[in-house]
Design an enzyme around this catalytic site. Structure first.
Site, PDB file in Angstrom:
ATOM      1  N   ARG A  49      -4.842  44.609  18.357  1.00 33.08           N
ATOM      2  CA  ARG A  49      -5.736  43.586  18.887  1.00 33.08           C
ATOM      3  C   ARG A  49      -7.038  43.575  18.097  1.00 33.08           C
ATOM      4  O   ARG A  49      -7.638  44.618  17.859  1.00 33.08           O
ATOM      5  CB  ARG A  49      -6.021  43.844  20.365  1.00 33.08           C
ATOM      6  CG  ARG A  49      -4.821  43.581  21.270  1.00 33.08           C
ATOM      7  CD  ARG A  49      -5.134  43.867  22.724  1.00 33.08           C
ATOM      8  NE  ARG A  49      -5.339  45.282  22.969  1.00 33.08           N
ATOM      9  CZ  ARG A  49      -5.616  45.815  24.160  1.00 33.08           C
ATOM     10  NH1 ARG A  49      -5.730  45.024  25.216  1.00 33.08           N
ATOM     11  NH2 ARG A  49      -5.765  47.104  24.291  1.00 33.08           N
ATOM     12  N   ASP A  51     -11.036  41.943  17.522  1.00 38.20           N
ATOM     13  CA  ASP A  51     -12.157  41.403  18.282  1.00 38.20           C
ATOM     14  C   ASP A  51     -12.536  40.012  17.799  1.00 38.20           C
ATOM     15  O   ASP A  51     -12.100  39.559  16.735  1.00 38.20           O
ATOM     16  CB  ASP A  51     -13.380  42.314  18.130  1.00 38.20           C
ATOM     17  CG  ASP A  51     -13.227  43.635  18.851  1.00 38.20           C
ATOM     18  OD1 ASP A  51     -12.497  43.681  19.864  1.00 38.20           O
ATOM     19  OD2 ASP A  51     -13.841  44.623  18.413  1.00 38.20           O
ATOM     20  N   ARG A 196     -15.734  49.209  12.099  1.00 39.26           N
ATOM     21  CA  ARG A 196     -17.097  48.675  11.994  1.00 39.26           C
ATOM     22  C   ARG A 196     -18.149  49.764  12.199  1.00 39.26           C
ATOM     23  O   ARG A 196     -19.232  49.717  11.586  1.00 39.26           O
ATOM     24  CB  ARG A 196     -17.276  47.546  12.996  1.00 39.26           C
ATOM     25  CG  ARG A 196     -16.458  46.308  12.642  1.00 39.26           C
ATOM     26  CD  ARG A 196     -16.290  45.362  13.806  1.00 39.26           C
ATOM     27  NE  ARG A 196     -17.564  44.889  14.312  1.00 39.26           N
ATOM     28  CZ  ARG A 196     -17.716  44.250  15.472  1.00 39.26           C
ATOM     29  NH1 ARG A 196     -16.657  44.019  16.255  1.00 39.26           N
ATOM     30  NH2 ARG A 196     -18.897  43.841  15.864  1.00 39.26           N
TER      31      ARG A 196
END
Length: 271
Positions: A49, A51, A196
């Protein structure tokens, strides 16, 4: 039958992969198009998944259906019904025990960072940006400290639902290509915001805020508060998901600007 798909999308046009009540997820758009072709409701499962704002070139999805359709229908037929920012690259009927998420051996991400005094305009949704000069050699030295199996608690978000913070990172390369710094990461799996958060820490090292050894201390401390803030989503791409060869999952990515003229990060399929 069970069908696998290769999917690419521009994450800036969606509110993330996962279905949302307002119908703005990639999953929402894909399931609507698949249901129209199948003539029945379709539920999809993806390899990873992503973002809001995160892109994909090599997302892999599977779904079960009673509809008997040629493979072309799951590509061209579905693409005709998808928004322009999402496309199916390939389809393949797979064994019933194939699972897009649990059968995956590794995931590859690439982060593109424009390292230039002036912010981007045309690529503002497709690349990260940092204005100060970055020392890529120091960043690569720091990156090597994260290779291997570790507890990555310092790099997971508070919303992460993974049962364990332990992950095995097999590749973390930092290279400069003109005005861009490119981060290539490969692991068995990633925690929520892990890529990130790693990029943010490496930028701290690159701008001279901390030494490369600081990243090892952050890793060992397992404390998210000691790490850098989460870097922006715009430059992050799910570039490839790797499976054992027995599943016969194709690697059919297109050549794109994301490849930066240096080839795609293709990994060999395990035997």
């Amino acid at each position: 039958m069970r069908v696998a798909l290769g999917v690419e999308y521009d994450g800036s046009r969606f509110c993330g992969w996962q279905t949302q009540p307002q119908g703005c997820g990639v999953q929402d758009a894909l399931e609507r198009a698949l249901a129209a072709v199948a003539g029945e409701p379709v539920s999809t499962i993806c390899a990873g998944r992503t973002d809001a704002g995160v892109h994909a070139l090599g997302q892999v999805v599977h779904f079960d259906t009673a509809a008997d359709r040629p493979e072309a229908a799951w590509v061209r037929g579905v693409n005709a019904l998808l928004p322009a920012a999402c496309a199916i690259n390939w389809s393949r009927q797979v064994a019933q025990d194939f699972h897009a998420r649990y059968s995956a051996v590794s995931r590859h991400y690439r982060y593109l960072l424009l390292n230039h005094p002036v912010r981007p305009a045309l690529d503002e949704a497709r690349t990260g940006w940092f204005h100060l000069p970055l020392d890529v050699e120091s960043m690569q030295r720091a990156a090597r400290l994260l290779i291997g199996e570790h507890d990555f608690s310092a790099f997971r978000s508070a919303e992460c639902q993974a049962r364990t913070p332990v992950r095995t990172v097999t590749r973390l390369d930092v290279t400069r290509r003109g005005d861009h710094v490119v981060f290539d990461l490969c692991a068995n799996a990633f925690l929520h915001h892990m890529v990130r958060n790693i990029v943010g820490c490496l930028v701290y090292v690159g701008k001279g805020k901390y030494s490369p050894e600081w990243l090892g201390d952050v890793l060992a401390g397992r404390d998210r508060a000691r790490a850098a803030p989460t870097f922006e989503a715009a430059g992050l791409y799910l570039s490839q998901v790797v499976y054992e060869a027995r599943w016969e999952i194709p690697d059919a990515q297109r050549s794109t600007l994301m490849d930066m003229g240096n080839g795609k990060p293709v990994a060999e399929k395990p035997a």
